[in-house]
Design a protein around this motif. Sequence first.
Motif, mmCIF file in Angstrom:
data_model
loop_
_atom_site.group_PDB
_atom_site.id
_atom_site.type_symbol
_atom_site.label_atom_id
_atom_site.label_comp_id
_atom_site.label_asym_id
_atom_site.label_seq_id
_atom_site.Cartn_x
_atom_site.Cartn_y
_atom_site.Cartn_z
ATOM 1 N N GLY A 160 0.863 12.332 1.319
ATOM 2 C CA GLY A 160 1.397 11.042 1.761
ATOM 3 C C GLY A 160 2.569 10.564 0.936
ATOM 4 O O GLY A 160 3.659 10.299 1.479
ATOM 5 N N PRO A 161 2.413 10.424 -0.397
ATOM 6 C CA PRO A 161 3.548 9.948 -1.196
ATOM 7 C C PRO A 161 4.752 10.874 -1.161
ATOM 8 O O PRO A 161 5.894 10.422 -1.248
ATOM 9 N N THR A 162 4.511 12.195 -1.008
ATOM 10 C CA THR A 162 5.641 13.125 -0.906
ATOM 11 C C THR A 162 6.430 12.871 0.375
ATOM 12 O O THR A 162 7.674 12.841 0.367
ATOM 13 N N ILE A 163 5.728 12.670 1.486
ATOM 14 C CA ILE A 163 6.417 12.367 2.750
ATOM 15 C C ILE A 163 7.176 11.051 2.630
ATOM 16 O O ILE A 163 8.325 10.934 3.086
ATOM 17 N N TRP A 164 6.557 10.045 2.019
ATOM 18 C CA TRP A 164 7.217 8.749 1.844
ATOM 19 C C TRP A 164 8.476 8.907 0.976
ATOM 20 O O TRP A 164 9.516 8.338 1.269
ATOM 21 N N SER A 165 8.374 9.698 -0.089
ATOM 22 C CA SER A 165 9.521 9.870 -0.984
ATOM 23 C C SER A 165 10.632 10.662 -0.311
ATOM 24 O O SER A 165 11.820 10.339 -0.452
ATOM 25 N N LEU A 166 10.271 11.712 0.446
ATOM 26 C CA LEU A 166 11.293 12.479 1.160
ATOM 27 C C LEU A 166 11.972 11.622 2.219
ATOM 28 O O LEU A 166 13.186 11.718 2.422
ATOM 29 N N VAL A 208 14.762 -3.915 -1.463
ATOM 30 C CA VAL A 208 14.614 -2.490 -1.188
ATOM 31 C C VAL A 208 13.138 -2.087 -1.164
ATOM 32 O O VAL A 208 12.306 -2.631 -1.896
ATOM 33 N N SER A 209 12.814 -1.145 -0.280
ATOM 34 C CA SER A 209 11.466 -0.599 -0.220
ATOM 35 C C SER A 209 11.556 0.885 0.108
ATOM 36 O O SER A 209 12.551 1.354 0.660
ATOM 37 N N ALA A 210 10.492 1.600 -0.245
ATOM 38 C CA ALA A 210 10.492 3.051 -0.085
ATOM 39 C C ALA A 210 9.841 3.449 1.232
ATOM 40 O O ALA A 210 9.093 2.687 1.839
ATOM 41 N N GLY A 211 10.135 4.679 1.650
ATOM 42 C CA GLY A 211 9.439 5.260 2.774
ATOM 43 C C GLY A 211 9.890 4.748 4.124
ATOM 44 O O GLY A 211 10.915 4.070 4.260
ATOM 45 N N THR A 242 0.807 -1.223 0.000
ATOM 46 C CA THR A 242 0.000 0.000 0.000
ATOM 47 C C THR A 242 0.841 1.275 0.000
ATOM 48 O O THR A 242 0.610 2.180 -0.801
ATOM 49 N N GLY A 243 1.811 1.360 0.897
ATOM 50 C CA GLY A 243 2.618 2.565 0.974
ATOM 51 C C GLY A 243 3.601 2.728 -0.157
ATOM 52 O O GLY A 243 4.120 3.829 -0.381
#
Length: 634
Positions: A470-476, A488-491, A314-315
């Motif tokens: 949400g996606p911006t915070i996860w990407s930052l 590897v995973s994001a966020g 999901t994230g």
Amino acid sequence: MRKLPEIASLASPDIIRSSTPSNSAGPKRDKYLLGILLAASALLYVWGLDRNGWANSYYSAAVMAGAQDWTAFLFGSSDAANAISVDKPPLSLWIMALSVRIFGLSSWSILLPQALMGVLSVYVLFRMVRTYVDSKTAFAAAMFFAITPITTVIFRYNNPDALLTLLMIGIAYATLEAIRNVKMQWLILAGGLVGAGFLTKQLQIALIVPAMGIAYIAFAHGSLVRRLMHLVLAAATAAVAGGWWFVVVQLTDPRVRPYVGGSMANNVAELTLGYNGLDRLSGQDSATSVTFGDWAPLDVMDTGLQRFLQPGFTGQFGWFLPLAVAGSIIAIAQLWRRSRPAGEAAFLAFSIIWLVVVLTVLAFMSGIVHPYYGLTAAPPMCSLAATCLKYFLRPTKLPWPSRGFFSLTLLATALMAYVSASRSTDDFPGLPQILLLLWALTISFHALPLPHKHLRKISSSVLIIALTLGPTIWSLNTVLTGHIGAGVSAGPSTLGIRADDPGRQRLSKNETPSFAALMLGDVPIQGVVDKIASFPLGITWPAAIIGSESAANYQLETGRPIMAVGGFNGTDQFPTLEQFKTLVSEKKIGALVIQNLPPVPAEGRGESARIVAWVRAHYSPSMIEGAELYELVN
């Protein structure tokens, strides 16, 4: 019963050319928007790039080898002495190895080409959507794509998925240009890019081929026979562009090239159809590498569409998925009514087929499933999500059914955002409540028609903030933290777990040292590094280590070739025990180093386990901070 529309009848050259949307905003505004988008994307993908260190050391070691030796470069060897290759074709490695040859070995020289691929992907996606829809939709689609968390993490990483995604976007662009301009050269280019994709990650490039073929048959100008012949020529181009390397590998004497990593019989055809093909769907790939108990909780995902609601997914890329589903439904309705210009219709059909194929395969494959595989769905997902917004935010008043559908879509998007954020409260404890309030405000604004255009602009701005927060915070967060290893995973952490944590503090509590060795590799011990470095330069491999990730970590630390016994999983049939004995007798291997064995060898299964047992029976170890070092030369 209503007949299906004759889609091909829309595809006369005059209609297709005239279907390109006019640029009402003007070229200056387009350039301004595009400049901002590309600059922001470059900053996102490049900032603090060396935080990831060697990233996936498996590929970094192969890049190092390719920069040192042209044979290793050609075959994608794990080490410059050409013991065994990585389990993928080498096109993405070639790009990084050339960068290392020019700029020297460093995290930056390996990862910067990947980041540039990301910026180029954003640019091509923008150009494609702008050509067939309009500038605002193109900006939204490219922005959604740029900040999708898995996009951010992979374009800052050295996995081949970065190049694969760029090639897929290029295939879509070239195919649609072939339809729009009635020029076969564009389709030949698309075929060549398919071949390049095959040289990048083998059969995964096939996920876009149905969209390419169906869109061209349905929308291209000319008779059906003519269109089929064009596709045959494109397929021939793909076969030449992607097949030459496989012919070279098959025809080269196995004694003068590395063992084909990932295959059981040193055979590139088996690698293509098995480990990188059908085994990925059937689950046979995981059966030969790990046991079920070794998997971390985020990697255990039931098959079916519910997979995209599970914590591992999901994230990573679920933020825009409800909008993309709604956009697909709207696009299908428009295609049915033939209410779109032919060029836009071709673009929408291509995007829907691409998205459906990727999501279906991801949902039902039973083998090794990493959430970052969803990156190949991100371009069509973001394009359809942006198209959905274009429909719902149009200046004309929405009828009640459309307004109700819009509210349901926003509610599904809000739930996806809330669920994603609630699974990462260890890092962002208050974010779920913030998103809940923001989405409640957004849905309230759009549930009823607002009387004034300024209020409608404000409500649209609130919607964009809610969508992208949400996606911006996860990407930052992805940019500000390091990532290593094969998973590897994001966020931020999910349920308190980060399988790619460089500090190894957030691994699952149930994750065994054996599984960590498989996915992250052993942490090099300085005493072992010093001993390996002390072996004479005349020794081909100063050390042999079970499993490629651990071998790669030591190779990058020592700067010398390390033999990865058994390849990535420690299960490849190279070297056999007899071959290992021969290499030891010829004084080509300095030592065998054992820290944590990958799962299958640790269970005593496979050729690698036989080698370990033989060495332990015939040599005495030096214990160095918990590692066993068996010196094999006098």
